[in-house]
Each structure stands twice: as structure tokens, then as C-alpha cells.
Design a protein around this motif. Sequence first.
Motif: not given
Length: 213
Positions: A4-6, A14-16, A23-25, A30-33
Amino acid sequence: MSNHYHHLVFGPSALARQRAKGSYTAYGAQTERGDDGPDELDGREKVIIRAADQFYLSTVTETGWPYVQYRSGPAGFLRVLDDHTLAFADFAGNNQYVTAGNLDANDRVALIVVDYPRRQRVKIYGRATVVEGSADPALLERLRQVPGGTVESRCERSVVISVEAIDWNCTRSIIPRYDQDYVRRMGALYERDAAAREKVLLDRIAELEARLE
């Protein structure tokens, strides 16, 4: 682990940057689900909150700027009401009413609670409700009660926070600080228990030797 934090804090920009810097992994993936929904306070969070005699509180102004306040009081003045709710008695201040006014327009808040001797800090996101003392005097009186007695400062209102998300920060950049009460308690421990004193010193020596290596 809840994500939820993510979902709350990682926007497209930020994701870009995470993808570009590798550091995306560890974070953004985490936001992919789907969003797990609001977090709840566990034992670790409750311990640091109940021991806190200070924290930082951020709200959002109606002009879109963050507004950060330093709040302090006797240990325990930030109360854990249940697994999803925090609250504190709002002491009388300088009559600018910026935090209270911000919450009238936008209920989003962020808190940072730091345990300096143990180099721990936790970020808490939530939605806050301001309850004037005249509207619920019983709640305000309840929040004025702390482990050491009653808060003597004049309190005008209660602030009740529904917890949304929790994140423990890296301890690397926290500079340890020790207040008088901590030093007094540690001194009493040393005087009372020679074995404990020796263990503390040996642990410190081992820590320094490991850092030197």
C-alpha cells in the motif's frame, strides 16, 4: 509485505527514475500487483510510537505546499487507540492554526517517529480528523492521560489519525542522540548490574572492531 505504501508514494516519475537507476525491482515492482489496502500497526510500530516523546507531522496547505511541524510531549502522548488508529491531544500553540486549517481542507497527513538511541525511524501515512475539545471533552481528557500522569499543557482539540501506510526507513543516516533520561536509566542499569555493564562494553568493543575490519 503490504504494498500500500508503494502505491501511495511511487508516482510515474519516481518509477521512471527507479527503472533508470536499477532499483525498480526492489521497490517499484511492488506496484505491479493490486493495492493491498491500508496497513495495520504491528507490535514493532506500537513500541516505537508509545515510547516517543516527539515526532514530525506533515500536512498539505491549500496552496499545495507541505507544512511540517515538530510535535513533542511526555512519552506516550501519541496514543495507539487500536491497530488502525492513532491520536493525540493538540496543545495550544501560536494561534496560527495552520495544521488544523490544513486538515479542514485536506485530511492527508504523514508522520515520522524516530528512536535516536536505537537508530530507528518509521514513516506513517494516514487521514486525520480534528475533534474540537468542546465537541468531545471525554476523548480529549482521555488523550491527556499518559503513563507518567496527566498532560499539564492546555489542550484545545484532539487529532485522530486513521493509518493508511507504514514504512520503516534505513537506519544508516540516523545520528544517535541520548537525552538525560536515557543516560540516567543506562547509568542506573550499570550500577545495578555489573554483568550487564560488562556485556554492554564488550558488545561496543565488538561493534567497533567489526567496523574497523
